[in-house]
Enzyme design. Sequence first.
Site, PDB file in Angstrom:
ATOM      1  N   ASP A   8      43.994  38.017  42.468  1.00  0.00           N
ATOM      2  CA  ASP A   8      42.753  37.367  42.841  1.00  0.00           C
ATOM      3  C   ASP A   8      42.049  38.325  43.816  1.00  0.00           C
ATOM      4  OD1 ASP A   8      40.986  35.094  43.381  1.00  0.00           O
ATOM      5  OD2 ASP A   8      41.953  35.111  45.338  1.00  0.00           O
ATOM      6  N   ASP A  10      38.925  37.544  46.283  1.00  0.00           N
ATOM      7  CA  ASP A  10      38.541  36.987  47.583  1.00  0.00           C
ATOM      8  C   ASP A  10      39.721  36.244  48.211  1.00  0.00           C
ATOM      9  OD1 ASP A  10      37.120  35.930  49.733  1.00  0.00           O
ATOM     10  OD2 ASP A  10      36.511  34.179  48.580  1.00  0.00           O
TER      11      ASP A  10
HETATM   12  P1  B16 Z   1      30.555  33.867  43.365  1.00  0.00           P
HETATM   13  P2  B16 Z   1      38.161  34.581  43.940  1.00  0.00           P
HETATM   14  C1  B16 Z   1      36.007  33.043  44.334  1.00  0.00           C
HETATM   15  O1  B16 Z   1      36.593  34.328  44.332  1.00  0.00           O
HETATM   16  C2  B16 Z   1      35.890  32.518  45.756  1.00  0.00           C
HETATM   17  O2  B16 Z   1      37.185  32.300  46.313  1.00  0.00           O
HETATM   18  C3  B16 Z   1      35.128  31.217  45.767  1.00  0.00           C
HETATM   19  O3  B16 Z   1      34.976  30.744  47.095  1.00  0.00           O
HETATM   20  C4  B16 Z   1      33.758  31.426  45.107  1.00  0.00           C
HETATM   21  O4  B16 Z   1      33.038  30.208  45.049  1.00  0.00           O
HETATM   22  C5  B16 Z   1      33.970  31.986  43.700  1.00  0.00           C
HETATM   23  O5  B16 Z   1      34.713  33.195  43.761  1.00  0.00           O
HETATM   24  C6  B16 Z   1      32.643  32.268  43.015  1.00  0.00           C
HETATM   25  O6  B16 Z   1      32.021  33.326  43.698  1.00  0.00           O
HETATM   26  O7  B16 Z   1      29.575  32.875  43.909  1.00  0.00           O
HETATM   27  O8  B16 Z   1      30.504  35.201  44.065  1.00  0.00           O
HETATM   28  O9  B16 Z   1      30.448  34.005  41.862  1.00  0.00           O
HETATM   29  O10 B16 Z   1      38.968  33.982  45.057  1.00  0.00           O
HETATM   30  O11 B16 Z   1      38.421  33.934  42.594  1.00  0.00           O
HETATM   31  O12 B16 Z   1      38.236  36.093  43.890  1.00  0.00           O
HETATM   32 MG    MG Z   2      40.816  33.721  46.288  1.00  0.00          MG
END
Ligand code: B16
Ligand code: MG
Length: 210
Positions: A8, A10
């Site tokens: 993953d 974030d």
């Molecule tokens: P975006 P991951 C996720 O990343 C985040 O943890 C989550 O908080 C966010 O809403 C989601 O990506 C969508 O992000 O708005 O930039 O498309 O943890 O799956 O790497």
């Molecule tokens: Mg994450």
Amino acid sequence: MKRAFIFDLDGVIVSTDRYHYAAWKSIADDENIYFDEVINNRLRGVGRMESLEIILERASRVYGQEEKCALAELKNERYRSSLEGLTQDDRLTGVTQTLKALRGKGYLLAIGSSSKNARFILDKIGYGDYFDAVVDGNDIVNGKPDPEVFVKAAQKLGLSACDCYVVEDAKTGIDAAKSGGFTAVGLHDASGYERADISLSAFSELFALD
Ligand code: B16
Ligand code: MG
């Protein structure tokens, strides 16, 4: 022995969660909707529109589809501008050395992220061309807890789920990994989650897996 790690992004490789929070908080404040860090925890690993739906649970009126899209777009503009200053220094503790060491052991390395900004973030932190496969929010129809993002990453690597560890900080990401048949490794918020096959307290502990 496994052959790959699917990470993953974030919360595992880089911590952009505080920027997500600040951007969503500013939207919620503009709309007079109560939002705090506890509610924010439910957004971990969840896609953008699904995140907005969670925030709107506290709204005092119903929002139409167009309004929702406009709010999600505005949140993303604010979030993107806060990402401008990201650098290699924003990689989380132990990431640089551990990835190098895992690669040295012969593992393939991939990203499986819900974020539509994943490639932008990877470029910013100096990992634009580093991973053997990247699958992100632009490549999938069904977000976590659906396993699609990890299944596609394994396919790109030419491997099956049983060959891959999935490393996640979100419980919803662990659920996704488990329903796809992967071995799920929980870090941070997902460490200690009962569905995780392995719980770790530091990224560098991945080196001891085989
Ligand atoms: P975006 P991951 C996720 O990343 C985040 O943890 C989550 O908080 C966010 O809403 C989601 O990506 C969508 O992000 O708005 O930039 O498309 O943890 O799956 O790497
Ligand atoms: Mg994450």
